[in-house]
Design a protein around this motif. Structure first.
Motif, mmCIF file in Angstrom:
data_model
loop_
_atom_site.group_PDB
_atom_site.id
_atom_site.type_symbol
_atom_site.label_atom_id
_atom_site.label_comp_id
_atom_site.label_asym_id
_atom_site.label_seq_id
_atom_site.Cartn_x
_atom_site.Cartn_y
_atom_site.Cartn_z
ATOM 1 N N ARG A 124 0.857 -1.192 0.000
ATOM 2 C CA ARG A 124 0.000 0.000 0.000
ATOM 3 C C ARG A 124 0.889 1.237 0.000
ATOM 4 N N PHE A 155 -2.842 0.460 -4.080
ATOM 5 C CA PHE A 155 -2.611 -0.853 -3.480
ATOM 6 C C PHE A 155 -2.456 -1.895 -4.580
ATOM 7 N N ALA A 156 -1.521 -2.821 -4.363
ATOM 8 C CA ALA A 156 -1.359 -3.966 -5.252
ATOM 9 C C ALA A 156 -0.897 -5.151 -4.423
ATOM 10 N N ALA A 193 1.493 -0.520 -7.340
ATOM 11 C CA ALA A 193 0.720 0.233 -6.349
ATOM 12 C C ALA A 193 0.898 1.737 -6.550
#
Length: 541
Positions: free
Chosen positions: A92, A101-102, A119
């Protein structure tokens, strides 16, 4: 997801190698392994450096390994034994004042760096529609620290045979005591979570939870009528010691309850006997009653009518999934709104031992604590995380941010929310002696609630009519209707800390896409005067 839905889903879907929402099926031996902490720090540093280089002003990374075990039986048969693992990392960031986010299951150096850069790309894209930059409450970096649930016996280490024997033994005892059907289950959770951030935190946590549960059903074969009673166990933040050397608390009318240990066989026998009694119990007469609510019941009312409406994102209208926003708006906090009688103090707590929500740090790296929500009947605070705290004039997060998986973004979740016990000595028996016309309710049941957590209706497991200070006998088809502030204003007595117990849920749903979290709610038995009781059999026609 409630307990019955969970049992149905677990029995129906755990035959495959991939269990939706729970991860991959693994061997029981794999439940005992752990990731190398040094490797987790290397991965975390790679993510932090990649995100910063890509333009992030803030970054946190969560590397998680989520383990679960399900042992499921029915009468004399084992229906399923499943062990699952879900492992990966979520990154994040804040870039251009906006969240991104990722997540990835690729825990190679390149994989986690790619997720960090992704992200940042998402955050920058999101910033085009951001009206105000994210404002994070400061939190001091924790350095390298660790925290673990203080268990005495790791449930994952207990042989599956012992767990099966426990469940089948409880089933057999219930059948011998008059049950016609029994479903039982043992659900175990181990969350191995590593958090790192650009604030300077490297936090390794090992969280354990346990839930033994069952449903016992008795049938009157002459009429076809049937009644059930669910387990009165509480899911706990404990190890397998929860099931060792149980001792119960004596309650009125031959009832008993559990606190820090649980005897599944004893409870199963009582459940079979009580299910039989329910078959013969008369239907309740609707009207006004004083309610004496056991903690095994009251936890759910606290959850729905205090925990959820005092989540700040619901209060602000940012969150409306899973039953709406909140009646307890910011103006009420400013005006000193009376949420209940002066006997009512409700507090949030992320550090109470043995609770489901107990952790050392939340999923933003904030050290957890306890704080009041309602003090002596007056609304005094909400539940807030780092990017919300400034809205209510707080200088720090309350430490109640959580994600149910490495693949889910963390957001504001309910802490353990509890009713403080009474300050003067009062037993359940003494409380009942003061009730002229009432109903004593044990165990949680079905409920219904409106979109602002203001109007609600609650059922239960066991209902006992009180007349002139004595329990007259069991009744059936009971539900009570409330308006939240009127209900808490009607609280006239609370038993002292000797009766203080926890209820709770593994499956508190929130968000879209939906996430679940585990929360406990503590209380002592409490009395509520003049509540409207309806007959559910008549209301259904």
């Amino acid at each position: 997801m409630d307990r019955r839905d969970f049992l149905a889903a677990s029995g129906a879907t755990f035959g495959g190698l991939l269990i939706p929402g729970f991860g991959n099926a693994i061997a029981a031996e794999a439940l005992l392994t752990r990731m190398d902490p040094a490797r987790k720090k290397v991965l975390a540093d790679i993510a932090l450096e990649a995100a910063t280089a890509a333009g992030a002003s803030y970054c946190d990374v969560r590397i998680g390994r989520y383990l679960r075990q399900f042992v499921i039986t029915r009468e004399t048969r084992v229906q399923n034994v499943v062990n699952t693992e879900s492992i990966g990392a979520g990154v994040r960031v804040i870039a251009n004042g906006t969240w991104g986010f990722a997540a990835t299951s690729d825990l190679s150096n390149a994989g986690i760096a790619k997720a960090a850069r992704q992200a940042v790309t998402i955050a920058k894209a999101n910033s085009a529609s951001q009206t105000k930059p994210v404002q994070l409450a400061p939190t001091k970096g924790a350095g390298q620290v660790s925290w673990a649930t203080p268990i005495r016996k790791n449930a994952m280490e207990v042989p599956v045979k012992d767990k099966v024997d426990l469940l089948l033994g409880a089933n057999a005892a219930a059948m011998a005591a008059g049950a016609n059907f029994v479903n039982s289950m043992l659900f175990l959770v181990n969350e191995q979570k590593y958090f790192a951030s650009t604030d300077g935190s490297y936090i390794d946590q090992d969280v354990h939870r346990i839930w033994p549960t069952f449903t016992v059903t008795a049938i009157d074969k002459a009429t076809g009528k049937f009644r059930s009673r669910d387990s009165l166990s509480s899911p706990m933040g404990m190890g397998y010691e929860y099931l060792d050397g149980a001792s119960h608390i004596e309650l009125p009318n031959g009832l008993f309850a559990y606190r820090d240990s649980y005897d599944m066989k004893e409870d199963a026998v009582a459940a079979a006997q009580q299910a039989r009694q329910k078959l013969k119990a008369p239907s309740v007469k609707p009207g006004k009653y004083d309610l004496v609510l056991d903690p095994s019941h009251l936890w759910l009312t606290i959850h729905e009518n205090v925990g959820h409406p005092l989540e700040l994102d619901r209060v602000l209208g940012y969150e409306a999934n899973y039953a709406g926003t909140s009646f307890a708006t910011i103006d009420k906090l400013k005006e000193g709104f009376k949420y209940g009688s002066d006997k009512v103090t409700l507090f949030a707590d992320k550090v109470q031992p043995t609770t489901l929500g107990a952790v050392g740090y939340d999923d933003e790296g904030v050290k957890t604590k306890r704080w009041d929500l309602v003090k002596d009947g007056t609304l005094v605070n909400y539940q807030a995380i780092r990017d919300q705290a400034h809205i209510i004039g707080e200088t720090e997060s309350h430490g109640c941010c959580y994600a149910d998986s490495w693949s889910s973004v963390q957001f504001q979740r309910m802490a353990n929310v509890s009713l403080a016990p009474g300050k003067t000595p009062l037993s359940v028996s003494d409380m009942i002696k003061g009730v002229e016309k009432g109903i004593y309710i044990v165990g949680d049941g079905s409920f219904s609630i409106d979109q602002q957590r203001y109007n609600a209706q609650f059922g239960g497991q066991l209902f006992y009519e009180i007349e002139n200070g004595k329990i007259k006998g069991m009744v059936e088809d009971v539900a009570y209707q409330i308006r939240t502030p009127e209900f808490w204003a009607a609280c006239s007595a609370i038993c002292d800390e000797r009766d203080y117990r926890f209820g709770g849920s593994f499956f508190d749903g929130k968000g879209q896409p939906s996430q679940v979290s585990a929360v406990s709610h503590g209380s002592s038995t409490a009395r509520f005067d003049g509540m409207n009781v309806i007959n559910t059999a008549r209301s259904l026609g």
